[in-house]
Design an enzyme around this catalytic site. Structure first.
Site, PDB file in Angstrom:
ATOM      1  N   ASP A  70      -0.071  27.522 -34.983  1.00 19.15           N
ATOM      2  CA  ASP A  70      -1.400  27.273 -34.426  1.00 19.15           C
ATOM      3  C   ASP A  70      -1.627  28.105 -33.163  1.00 19.15           C
ATOM      4  O   ASP A  70      -0.704  28.763 -32.663  1.00 19.15           O
ATOM      5  CB  ASP A  70      -1.585  25.776 -34.122  1.00 19.15           C
ATOM      6  CG  ASP A  70      -0.396  25.163 -33.380  1.00 19.15           C
ATOM      7  OD1 ASP A  70       0.478  25.914 -32.918  1.00 19.15           O
ATOM      8  OD2 ASP A  70      -0.346  23.935 -33.252  1.00 19.15           O
ATOM      9  N   ASP A 139       0.248  11.226 -31.237  1.00 12.98           N
ATOM     10  CA  ASP A 139      -0.698  10.601 -32.182  1.00 12.98           C
ATOM     11  C   ASP A 139      -0.388  10.978 -33.634  1.00 12.98           C
ATOM     12  O   ASP A 139      -1.205  10.766 -34.527  1.00 12.98           O
ATOM     13  CB  ASP A 139      -2.143  10.990 -31.829  1.00 12.98           C
ATOM     14  CG  ASP A 139      -2.392  12.497 -31.914  1.00 12.98           C
ATOM     15  OD1 ASP A 139      -1.461  13.267 -32.268  1.00 12.98           O
ATOM     16  OD2 ASP A 139      -3.539  12.918 -31.635  1.00 12.98           O
ATOM     17  N   HIS A 141       0.107  14.055 -34.840  1.00 18.23           N
ATOM     18  CA  HIS A 141      -0.357  15.348 -35.342  1.00 18.23           C
ATOM     19  C   HIS A 141       0.827  16.286 -35.560  1.00 18.23           C
ATOM     20  O   HIS A 141       1.840  16.212 -34.859  1.00 18.23           O
ATOM     21  CB  HIS A 141      -1.441  15.966 -34.447  1.00 18.23           C
ATOM     22  CG  HIS A 141      -1.000  16.490 -33.116  1.00 18.23           C
ATOM     23  ND1 HIS A 141      -1.325  15.897 -31.918  1.00 18.23           N
ATOM     24  CD2 HIS A 141      -0.286  17.594 -32.784  1.00 18.23           C
ATOM     25  CE1 HIS A 141      -0.829  16.602 -30.930  1.00 18.23           C
ATOM     26  NE2 HIS A 141      -0.185  17.636 -31.414  1.00 18.23           N
ATOM     27  N   GLU A 146      -5.056  16.997 -36.096  1.00 16.44           N
ATOM     28  CA  GLU A 146      -5.252  15.734 -35.403  1.00 16.44           C
ATOM     29  C   GLU A 146      -5.583  14.623 -36.407  1.00 16.44           C
ATOM     30  O   GLU A 146      -5.912  14.899 -37.567  1.00 16.44           O
ATOM     31  CB  GLU A 146      -6.402  15.883 -34.395  1.00 16.44           C
ATOM     32  CG  GLU A 146      -6.120  16.872 -33.264  1.00 16.44           C
ATOM     33  CD  GLU A 146      -5.205  16.301 -32.178  1.00 16.44           C
ATOM     34  OE1 GLU A 146      -4.383  15.418 -32.477  1.00 16.44           O
ATOM     35  OE2 GLU A 146      -5.320  16.768 -31.021  1.00 16.44           O
TER      36      GLU A 146
END
Ligand code: GLP
Length: 264
Positions: A70, A139, A141, A146
């Protein structure tokens, strides 16, 4: 999915062993070795270990092709936190990887969707990723997928959650406003096409995400849970990150009883 619970330094060596085996073999499926690189702080110990093996054991990365997961959108080409620069600094410059063979999504492209499509094509052209190193966000990801990400997603533009931007502000001098709002990220389906996924997680802050990843229902709410559908995943966690695992005792027993020839 195999879960290994061990101290962080041992996890880094185990992940480095997987990379070393790939690099020395040349590839898992013919052609040349293709390595998937992750940013974030957790994989840094793996890169330290690979750099050490390069210097001390002559481990060579010549001919290896690498793909990053990413990239932030809009960070200046020379910004130290641009993921391309982080990977250059933390790994590429310390081994004999040719920078021309290291690819990442272009967060400065004038046409971002075209850059994402080109990135998918480049991974395919290389024959796919053999070994993908992964971290995990608090979280759940992976890369920058996400919560709410399509489990069938491909490389695309995403918006970072407030929580992820708060987590990552530490790399930007604690300045939340300096953390980009957007990123380009390999999709979950892109990541799932890599042949071996090696995910590392350390610290209590990752415990819930690790529990969901390994033992939760597969759901876009915890994007990493899609890894349960992959045939070859190694989840490497320390005691703190493992503290919420319901079957931790069994994972420890199974790993302790594993034949040494099997590897990860
Ligand atoms: C970022 C990266 C992820 C990484 C995550 C966790 O969001 N895009 O690839 O897994 O951070 O990073 P850390 O290992 O620093 O906790």
């Amino acid at each position: 999915m195999e879960v290994v619970i061990a101290p962080a330094d041992r996890l880094a060596r185990l992940a480095a062993d997987v990379v070393e085996r790939l690099v020395r073999a040349g590839a898992t499926e013919g052609g040349h070795a293709v390595l998937g690189l992750a940013t974030g702080s957790t994989p840094l110990a793996v890169y330290d270990e690979l750099a050490r093996r390069h210097v001390e054991d002559g481990l060579s990365f010549a001919g290896v092709e690498a793909f990053m997961l990413d990239e932030y959108v809009g960070l200046a080409a020379d910004h130290p936190e641009r993921y391309r620069n982080v990977i250059e600094r933390e790994l590429v410059a310390r081994v004999d990887l040719d920078p021309a063979d290291v690819h990442g999504p272009d967060g400065l492209a004038p046409d971002l969707p075209a850059a994402c499509a080109a990135y998918e094509a480049a991974i395919l052209e290389a024959g796919g990723v053999d070994v993908q190193i992964l971290g995990i966000g608090t979280d759940g990801h992976v890369a920058f997928n996400e919560p709410g990400s399509s489990l069938a997603s491909r490389t695309r533009l995403k918006t970072l959650t407030h929580g992820t931007r708060v987590d990552n502000a530490r790399f930007f001098g604690g300045d939340l406003d300096a953390v980009p709002l957007h990123c380009l990220t390999q999709g979950l389906a892109t990541i799932m096409q890599a042949r071996h996924l090696v995910l590392l997680a350390t610290g209590r802050g990752k415990a819930e995400a690790v529990h969901q990843l390994v033992e939760g229902p597969v759901s876009a709410l915890w994007p990493a849970t899609v890894l349960q559908l992959h045939p070859h995943v190694s989840v490497l966690v320390d005691d703190d990150a493992a503290c919420r695992l319901q079957l931790a005792g069994f994972y420890r027993e199974a790993y302790a009883a594993k034949p040494t020839w099997q590897g990860l």
